[in-house]
Each structure stands twice: as C-alpha cells, then as structure tokens.
Enzyme design. Structure first.
Site, PDB file in Angstrom:
ATOM      1  N   HIS A 147      92.403  30.370  53.113  1.00  6.96           N
ATOM      2  CA  HIS A 147      92.875  31.608  53.746  1.00  6.96           C
ATOM      3  C   HIS A 147      94.312  31.957  53.380  1.00  6.96           C
ATOM      4  CE1 HIS A 147      93.950  34.527  56.897  1.00  6.96           C
ATOM      5  NE2 HIS A 147      95.023  33.784  57.049  1.00  6.96           N
ATOM      6  N   HIS A 185      97.664  34.923  50.448  1.00  9.54           N
ATOM      7  CA  HIS A 185      96.284  34.700  50.881  1.00  9.54           C
ATOM      8  C   HIS A 185      95.320  34.907  49.726  1.00  9.54           C
ATOM      9  CE1 HIS A 185      98.753  35.740  54.333  1.00  9.54           C
ATOM     10  NE2 HIS A 185      97.904  35.061  55.086  1.00  9.54           N
ATOM     11  N   HIS A 201     103.350  50.285  88.421  1.00  8.33           N
ATOM     12  CA  HIS A 201     103.376  51.583  87.748  1.00  8.33           C
ATOM     13  C   HIS A 201     104.795  52.079  87.453  1.00  8.33           C
ATOM     14  CE1 HIS A 201      99.171  51.530  88.535  1.00  8.33           C
ATOM     15  NE2 HIS A 201      98.980  52.786  88.158  1.00  8.33           N
ATOM     16  N   GLU A 233      94.556  53.241  75.445  1.00  7.27           N
ATOM     17  CA  GLU A 233      95.910  53.615  75.006  1.00  7.27           C
ATOM     18  C   GLU A 233      96.236  53.094  73.611  1.00  7.27           C
ATOM     19  OE1 GLU A 233      95.223  52.017  77.860  1.00  7.27           O
ATOM     20  OE2 GLU A 233      95.544  53.582  79.374  1.00  7.27           O
TER      21      GLU A 233
END
Ligand SMILES: Cc1ncc(C[n+]2csc(CCOP(=O)(O)OP(=O)(O)O)c2C)c(N)n1
Ligand SMILES: [Mg+2]
Length: 685
Positions: free
Chosen positions: A277, A29, A490, A429
């Site tokens: 890029h 890059h 869950h 999280e």
C-alpha cells in the site's frame, strides 16, 4: 504489435512509472497504481471524452481519483497523454502539465507530481483528493453541476453539456461517512451521469478488510438505489469496458462498479498485502516485479516506443475530435442563442454578468434592526436573480438559515427538475460542503448553509475549498449564543477561531444588515477564494450610517465605525457581528463621560490582514495600546489585535441553555462591562 500488446505495454508503463517514482522518492503508494493501471488505461484511452490539449474544455468528462494516495496513476496518465498546462487565468502555457522530470521528482518540492492530486497546482486534476471520501463526495457535486448546466443551457440540437463524471475509490473512501452521505443523495437525485469504480482489494493500511470492514458494500449501494455492476478481474479490459458501456446506457440512477483487484499486482512477495500500500517495494522486489511484467529489469522511468503514440491515437484523437466538434457546435449555439453563450463564457472565466449587483438592498437605520440571516435571505434572492449560475441550499435548515430562494421560477433541484436553483442537501453537512466544492469546480457559484455550530461537520471540505482556491460560499447562521435556549450544544465558541486559522479562507461576521450586503458584495467578487459568512439569528440594530461610517468598509476587513471627535482616541473597542452595536453603546457612554473612544468594526480578520500596513495602522494606530476586543466567541487569537496590554471580552467556556438576554448577562456581554474595562485600562476606574 497487436492492439492487446500495445495496451499491455501502455498499462505496464503506467505501472512501472509509478513503481519507479515511489522508489526514487523513497515514499508513496505503488500497490494501487499497479492494480488499477488497466482500469485507468481503459477509462482514459478508450472512454473518457477529454482533450489533453485543452484540459479545461467545458464539456470534458471529469475524472476524480478519490483514493488520492494512488496519485502516480494520475501523474502517469497525465504525462503519457501529454496533457497540457493551464494557469489560474485559464491561459494555456504551451507546456506539458506533468513532465517525465516531474515524475522523477515525485513528491519533491515544486514537482508537478506531488504526493496527492492537487487541483490548484496541476492541470488535469479535477479535484484535490487525499483525505479519503472527499473525492467521491465532490464528484456528486460535479454530476449535479452537469445536470443543472444541461437543463439550463442545452437546446434542441445543442447538447452543450453532456459530459459524465467518473470517480475511482478504495475501501477507505467507502468507509468514510461523507461518501455514504453523498452516495445517498446521488441516488436520490438519479444522477445517471455519475460512475464510481470501487477498487475492491480487501486491503487497507492495517491489513485485510476483515479487520474492520465486512459489510456487504454492493448491497448497500443497491439499497441506496445505485446500479451496481461487478467486474471480477481488474486485468480484464473487455469486461471493464463493458461495465463502462453499461454505465453510459443506464438511465435514472448512478452506477457503482465493484472491481475486484490485487494490490501490488505482479509483485511476487507483496501482492495482496498491506505492504504494497504505502511504501516503496524495494530495489530487489522492483526487479522481480519488472521481470513478471516482462519489462527490462534495469530500466527506470521507461516509456517505450509506441506508448505516447497509443495514447495519442486513443484519448488524444478522440478528445481532440470531441473538443473540435463541440467548439463548432458552440459557435453555432452562439449565433442561435447569443445570450446563453455569453453566460457560459462568463461563467467559465469566473466573471460576473453585468448588473450582478443591481437591486441589492439598502437597509434604513433602525434600532430594532434586522437579523443577519434575514438580511442575507434578501441578498441571496437578489443575487440569484442577477447571476443565473448562482445557486445553493441548506442541510435541511433553509427556513432557519433563510437561504431559500423564493422568487418565482427559482425552482427546486430534483431529478425531474434539474434546473432548480434551490438545492436540498438533506441533513448531510459534510456532503453538502463537498458538493458545493464540486459545483464550484464546475464554475457555478454555489452556497451551502447550516447552523454555525455544524460547520464542524463540514470542515474537511471547507478546508479543501481553501486548498483548491475555489470560490465556494458557506453560510452559517445562529452565529453565537443567539439561539439561547438551545444551549451549549448549539452555541459555537471555538468555530470562528478555527475557521480563521484556515489559510486562504475568508471568514466574515457582519455587524448589521448593511454589513451583510457589503459582505456579499465582497464575497461574490472573489474568484479564487472561498468564504464563510457567519450570521446572527436575532435582530441586530441597523446602524445609522449618516452618523457612523459607511458599511463599505467591510471590503477592508475592519474600519473605523465610530470615532472620537478629532480622531485621537484613548481607547479602541474592536468588535464583530452582534458585539459591534454593543461596542457602539459603550462608546456613546464613554464619550458622554469624556473618555475618547473609537469603535472598530472588524467583520473579517482575513481581509484586514491583507490590507496595507498604512491602512491597518490608520485603523489601529500602533501607539494606541488601550484596546478591547469584544466577541461572543473564544478569545483565542484576539491578542494579535489588542496586544499584551489589551482586554478581550469573549468566551472561555461553553455557553448555557437560557434566554439570550440572560446569557449576555451571565457571560458579560453588556455595555457596562466594556465601559468598566475601558476605564480600568485607562486607570480611571
Ligand atoms: C480521511 C483519511 N483518513 C486516513 C487517511 C490515511 N490513509 C491513506 S490511504 C489509507 C488506507 C486506504 O485504504 P484503501 O482505500 O483500501 O486503499 P488501498 O490501500 O486499497 O489503495 C489511509 C487510512 C487518509 N488519507 N484520509
Ligand atoms: Mg483497499
């Protein structure tokens, strides 16, 4: 040469080294290093307190290249500053971290200039980056660590820890959710030691950001509560320097600098396009670019006279002086505050203080037992008192995970209370796991917790902790169907298999309270490996260790818990976590029916697989083919222990919403099923 000319020469050296390396590698890059060389030059040579001769000096400023694809920026600057190499045992190797030869061999095998910044591989890299968003989010952990270290260790006249944390990011990092989670928390915590610099070039891989990213980013950061600054020209060293000055005097909130830049700066045909890029510019374009920089068009990997000297006179001299002063200060600190100085030294080497394991609980045999999470909570509270730099928290599930540190003085980390050991990550999280990594990178022992099901939300950072070889600790409770009524949303199924698949990560699912203690004992002694602890919500019988083998077997990953008299089993039952006591029940029934069985408690595949062949054969003798694995999780992978002729009692579907007892019946986690499977295997059905 004037100061300005020297700076320009150094900046163009960073640019052309990057261009040449990408061209030589035929991949990489180039565009972002070309644009950000002035920023990196200003930050490193004029601002950063970093000693190239001692890249692990504890009070160094931290630099994180979150847009890790621009790695040539880092390899160039580590090379030009002559940053020195250090090994995993923190010994200086007397050789450069990144040589010119490494840069010539960018992205090639064994080169110290790999595709993306890799912490465990190249000295001077503060965090592995490349998965966009990870770097900036991890930088929040680095900044929390500095605040915590300062609060605990600084004393009047002794600013032992006063470093700052800088992270560079692009559009990609700021589109990623994890960056938003982390930015929100960083502002809440008032982390004024943290500066993100946003490479606002309006370009990502597919083209202009008009395609998919048109929000008002500065307004978003203002809304979070950051101090937002703008530098309208990425080539203006003075304005970059001024913005960094403003950052350093801003109190009470982190700083976000929007830097308007031109990807592929200087490339007549590729500047400001996505073509700059992620691919080499091409030989012809490279010549045109060099021409536009006033660079010899045919020179390759050129560091002209004066460039190494420029860095030596800038960051080299400033870093050495800062390191020298600090070392002097630390000697005086050691006289005045000897115990604290010892702590800092131990922490820096990832050693443990003596007595770290005193008062660890021993749980008496008890058929009703203790939940894994409750046993864990007791252990955490002991460890946090024995190890001053042990801290952590949960993503808003502390009361459920039982991870709250409740002893007097544990405290809650907040802007106004930076020595608190309970971290409150909020329901974030992913950022939690990156922050735990940032704390681990800062040599603290840190844990993060949530329900096991939500480990998915943290997984990219868990993977990076393993890749970085960091001793991060992830505590996941509600390990299987134990939260019954919450239902399949869950109930983890595939999570154990997926974490076991991460190289270098230690996954442990203890069977009872004493195995929980032993699991922690093992984890805490890890210096270069992360661990995941998978714990039950519901009570598990505490096994009678006078009758069954000692829980210390956890340290070997799997051990013979219960055996047939004489030790010559016909059938081996292998289980982890809550299924171990079920296996023990089945075992007792089998023994009563004169079927010689053995129970192997296997809390950790990873640890077991590291044991000697002899040990593994003693637990699972190769000639004993009748084997049954029992685990309330995906059956995926258990074949490796039970073989083609074995049985696996596990989950092939998602769970369901019902009380645990009913679920156990529905999905066949009952001793009778194990007994029946054993008889079938032995042809005695
Ligand atoms: C999580 C993640 N998704 C996708 C990628 C692949 N990728 C690498 S760079 C990039 C574009 C990044 O754009 P930006 O951050 O603006 O970088 P710039 O081109 O401006 O340097 C993408 C999609 C990645 N590295 N990480
Ligand atoms: Mg961009």
């Amino acid at each position: 040469m004037t100061e300005m000319e020297t700076a320009q020469l150094s900046i163009n050296t960073i640019r052309t080294l990057s261009i040449d390396a990408v061209q030589e590698a035929k991949s990489g890059h180039p565009g972002t290093p070309m644009a950000l060389a002035p920023l990196v030059y200003t930050l490193w040579n004029r601002v950063l307190n970093f000693d190239p001769a001692d890249p692990i000096w504890p009070n160094r400023d931290r630099f994180v290249l979150s847009n890790g694809h621009a790695s040539m920026l880092l390899w160039s600057v580590l090379h030009l500053t002559r940053t020195q190499a250090v090994n995993a045992e923190y010994e200086k190797l007397g050789q450069p971290s990144v040589t010119l030869e490494d840069i010539r061999r960018f992205r090639q095998i064994d080169s110290k200039a790999p595709g993306h910044p890799e912490y465990h591989w190249v000295s001077g890299v503060e965090s592995t980056t490349g998965p966009l968003g990870q770097g900036v989010a991890t930088s929040v952990g680095l900044a929390i660590a500095q605040k915590w270290l300062a609060a605990r260790y600084n004393r009047p006249g002794f600013d032992i820890f006063d470093y700052r944390v800088y992270a560079i990011c692009g559009d990609g990092c700021l589109m990623e959710g994890v960056a938003s989670e982390a930015a929100s928390l960083a502002a809440h915590l008032g982390l004024d030691n943290l500066c993100w610099i946003y490479d606002n070039n309006h370009i990502t891989i597919e083209g202009n950001t008009q395609l998919a990213f048109t929000e008002d980013v500065p307004a978003r950061f203002m809304a979070y509560g950051w101090n937002v600054l703008r530098v309208g020209d990425a080539n203006d060293l003075d304005r970059i320097g001024h913005a960094l000055d403003v950052f350093r005097t801003t109190k009470g909130r982190p700083t976000f600098i929007v830097l308007d830049s031109h990807i592929g700066y200087g490339s007549p045909n590729k500047q400001d396009t996505a073509a700059a890029h992620g691919e080499p510019l091409g030989e012809d374009e490279v010549r045109l670019v060099k021409q536009s920089y006033g660079w010899p068009v045919d020179a390759k990997f050129l560091a002209p006279d004066g460039v190494y000297e420029d860095f030596a006179a800038g960051i080299g001299a400033r870093g050495m002086e800062a390191q020298r002063k600090w070392t002097e200060l630390f000697v005086a600190y050691g006289v005045k505050h000897p115990e604290l100085a010892v702590e800092i030294k131990q922490m820096q080497r990832r050693d443990l203080p003596s007595g770290w394991d005193r008062n660890l609980p021993v749980f008496p045999a008890d058929p009703k037992g203790v939940a894994g999470r409750d046993a864990s909570g007791k252990v955490l509270n002991v460890l946090a008192q024995n190890i001053p730099w042990f801290l952590g928290g949960s993503a808003d599930l502390g009361p459920s995970n039982k991870t709250l540190l409740t002893y007097p003085g544990a405290g809650h980390f907040q802007a106004a209370n930076p020595d608190g050991k309970n971290l409150h990550f909020g329901i974030r999280e992913h950022a939690m796991a990156t922050i735990v990594n940032g704390l681990s990178l800062s040599k603290l022992r840190a844990f993060g917790a949530t329900f096991f099901i939500f480990s998915d939300y943290a997984r990219p950072a868990i993977r990076l902790s393993a890749l970085m070889e960091l001793p991060s600790i992830f505590i996941f409770t509600h390990d299987a169907m134990g939260d019954g009524e919450d239902g399949p949303t869950h109930q983890p199924v595939e999570h154990l298999a997926s974490l076991r698949a991460i190289p270098g990560l230690v996954t442990l699912r203890p069977a009872d309270a004493n195995e929980v203690v032993e699991a922690y004992r093992f984890i805490i002694q890890l210096r270069h490996k992360p661990a995941v602890l998978v714990l039950s919500r519901q009570p598990l019988p505490t096994l009678d260790r006078t009758r069954y083998a000692c829980a210390a077997g956890v340290a070997r990953g799997a051990y013979v818990l219960a055996d047939t008299p004489g030790g010559d089993p016909e059938v081996i039952l292998i289980a982890s976590g809550s299924e171990v006591s079920l296996a023990v029940n089945a075992h007792e029934t089998l023994l009563a029916e004169r079927i010689r069985s053995r129970v192997v408690s296997m809390p950790s595949w990873d640890i077991f697989d590291d044991q000697s062949q002899d040990y593994r054969d003693s637990v699972l003798p190769p000639t004993k083919k009748a084997r049954i694995a029992i685990e309330q999780a995906s059956t995926f992978g258990w074949e490796r222990y039970v073989g083609a002729s074995g049985r696996i009692i596990g989950m092939k579907t998602f769970g369901a919403s019902a009380p645990l007892k009913e679920l156990q019946r529905k999905f066949g986690f009952a001793p009778e099923r194990v007994v029946a499977a054993a008889k079938e295997l032995l042809g005695r059905a």
